[in-house]
Design a protein around this motif. Structure first.
Motif, PDB file in Angstrom:
ATOM      1  N   LEU B 166       0.716  -1.275  -0.023  1.00  0.00           N
ATOM      2  CA  LEU B 166      -0.118   0.009  -0.150  1.00  0.00           C
ATOM      3  C   LEU B 166       0.722   1.221  -0.107  1.00  0.00           C
ATOM      4  O   LEU B 166       0.696   2.097  -0.530  1.00  0.00           O
ATOM      5  N   LEU B 168       3.804   1.567  -1.178  1.00  0.00           N
ATOM      6  CA  LEU B 168       4.380   1.573  -2.358  1.00  0.00           C
ATOM      7  C   LEU B 168       3.691   2.412  -3.563  1.00  0.00           C
ATOM      8  O   LEU B 168       3.874   2.846  -4.338  1.00  0.00           O
ATOM      9  N   TYR B 169       2.211   1.784  -3.314  1.00  0.00           N
ATOM     10  CA  TYR B 169       1.008   2.059  -4.217  1.00  0.00           C
ATOM     11  C   TYR B 169       1.062   3.809  -3.829  1.00  0.00           C
ATOM     12  O   TYR B 169       1.052   4.429  -5.041  1.00  0.00           O
ATOM     13  N   VAL B 170       0.908   4.194  -2.879  1.00  0.00           N
ATOM     14  CA  VAL B 170       0.865   5.395  -2.444  1.00  0.00           C
ATOM     15  C   VAL B 170       2.092   6.304  -2.929  1.00  0.00           C
ATOM     16  O   VAL B 170       1.969   7.412  -3.698  1.00  0.00           O
TER      17      VAL B 170
END
Lengths: 217, 217, 217, 217
Positions: B166, B168-170
């Motif tokens: 998450l 990393l996604y952000v």
DNA sequence: AATGAATGAGTATTCATTCAT
DNA sequence: GATGAATGAATACTCATTCAT
């Protein structure tokens, strides 16, 4: 029949000098626009917050739009002043990078209003920034600081040499800005409260990790 | 004085196609809100864009706010559909990561409207997203895809193992989103046109570089 | 793209015969107008209450105003029917008078809707009543009953002889109607809850007392 | 194309007389609401009647509802002032009673607007009265006057002693109010024009007769 | 008989801005 | 410099009514 008798003196309240009045209106405008945005902010409300007459807003700032520009400039001036205090040159390259990330995160965390204003300004095509001498002239000292730290890192052989300072700045700013700017939506959608201090700290470690490794030679 | 030629009949709506009417209003709303935001968007204008009677907007959507929510949902539905088509599992971990970054950049580049709506929604405290079953339920498949690619990379020994998907996604979303969201302001301030395709490509390479190196084992 | 497939049968719901439909709309109208008045009543709401299509309201009644007239007529018809059942001729004059007062009080107490409609109608210059054959023709049988009881009382020497039946009717109706019509305001202003059953009973005794003594020879 | 002749100045309001402006709006509101009721009254029309800018209505009164409340209060204040002038204590008990009836009849006859407002207010659940400090506090002085006259009558042995002043007030108010409030309907139904001065005088005599005899010891 | 879709004229309210002093 | 009063153009939303099937 008149409630106000002719002899009654008007409640002259202008004890404050002009600068103070102007400043309090500006402050009120910053708060109002930060909360409600350019369209959502109300001149009436700004006057009330500043405990000033509505007409004074126009007397000092001309129009709502001009006032917004002034508020934006004040906001920029503030962050630029803080940025200038950042003495990255005194720190080793890695620490300088970390310091920069921390500064960015902390500032945004504490100044959500800045996020709102920046988003709003972009939504309006950066119209006010473009029209602002001040905003254009005093551009961020961060790029210079970042450049210098990057170069030192490269020289010391710990940072890779193909990094553009502005792009690095944008990516770091992006990682930090987005986190706070879209925190509410992200939290709602992923069912994980990203606004918690613990979550913020964890994310900070993530960025630091990613960036330092990313820059690693 | 009349724009309409004498023989032109009144724009009698397609009485047999309520779905079409509804869809055209929704489409018009998406465009209007994407351009002007929630506060700036005008119901009147939406009706005109949709070539529909203003009242129909209320007939089908109840209120401006509900309409905004519907527009937001449509926008989310669209991007989710595209995300679902991303077949990251077929790609090696590194390529998967690059694919993800490219997807994100390209989508945002082409759909500036999405940026405006997302920013606006956050400025309003994610009110509509929170009130939307649909937005909350169909959360992004990207996290799962990302997780899977990350795990494969870790297993193959090419990615470090301490990365939260998450987060990393952000951070990836942040780097890409911010670039387009604040491109105008950044361009103005730094005197470098970041909206040029060349600049976008260069920034893309930067992010890829930073991310892959950052994830490197 | 269409949600409704061509083969899908329309949900034909017209199981009820026309009279039932018409009656249910009328009933819904009475309730709506009694609650909200002529201006406040909504055609939409009436249709919904009647579980009928809005257009049917127009099909059967022509317009909101006509519908109001019909509702008014139905209301009048109802009270007239009850009045006709009042068999005052069977009672001694005094008891007949008491019976009349009680009937009036009880009816108004139970049918607050009647009050609203009567007030509203008068506020609109009795426009609908005047336009209603029915309301004009079937005038109240009470006047006749009252006349008869009054005459008997006079003949028996217990009632004074200079009382006009219509005026007596109006004064009794006034005393009872006003109590319920303005009960809320009176209660608020005088700080005494006149809507309580005890208060109603006490007021009833007061009117009876006043009227019988007032009529006394 | 211009309706206004060149020499005609715009109707520049009296900037030095806000009280006059406010008062004229209030007056216009009373007239409008008395004619059309709360729902039927139009803010637009009120502004026009007052020759004021529509926004001024909001500037001074906040909302249509608040304006209605103010109009109601003004109406109450007016009748209360008149009631206070009624010097019943100077009259013998019977005359006092007659005076009261006459006052009530005359006031209602001349101020049909009061009837409309009172009816309307009750139709709305006495919402505005309940929310009005003023209306609640300055309750009718009539009850006290009536009490006093009643007591004197009882002491003099001409009035019965079991009469509650409030109930007597309500019954007198009812007889008078109903006559004017429902005069149009009554006239239509009974085919007798009750609005004629002769009819009013006759009814007055009837009420006086009924009441005095009713109160008789 | 019945239905859902469509319409136009209204309706309270808001808001940035200007006037007159 | 400061103030309260005044203005006009918008703005979201409502409602009775009609159309086409």
């Amino acid at each position: 029949m008149s409630i106000v008798s002719p002899s009654a003196t008007k409640p002259v309240r202008n004890r404050r000098n002009p600068e103070v009045t102007r400043a309090s209106i500006l402050e009120a405008a910053r708060a109002e626009f930060a909360e409600k945005g350019l369209e959502g902010g109300r001149v009436d409300q700004i006057a009330r917050r500043a405990k000033a007459n509505k007409q004074l807003v126009y007397y000092y700032f001309g129009s709502k739009d001009e006032l917004y520009k002034s508020a934006l400039e004040a906001t920029y001036a503030e962050i630029r002043a803080l940025e200038r205090e950042l003495d990255l040159t005194a720190l080793p390259p890695r620490e300088a990078m970390v310091r920069l990330i921390d500064f960015s995160l902390e500032y945004l965390d504490k100044h959500r209003d800045f996020i709102r204003m920046l988003s709003d300004e972009n939504a309006h095509g950066a119209r006010h920034v473009r029209g602002s001498e001040m905003a254009l002239q005093t551009n961020s000292p961060l790029i210079a600081l970042l450049s210098e730290a990057l170069e030192r890192g490269v020289r010391e052989g710990i940072f890779r040499s193909d990094i553009d300072p502005l792009e690095l700045y944008v990516s770091i700013a992006g990682m930090t800005f987005f986190y706070f700017a879209n925190g509410l939506t992200l939290s709602a959608i992923f069912g994980r409260d990203l606004t918690q201090p613990r979550a913020v700290r964890s994310y900070r470690d993530h960025i630091v990790k990613l960036t330092l490794a990313g820059l690693g030679a």
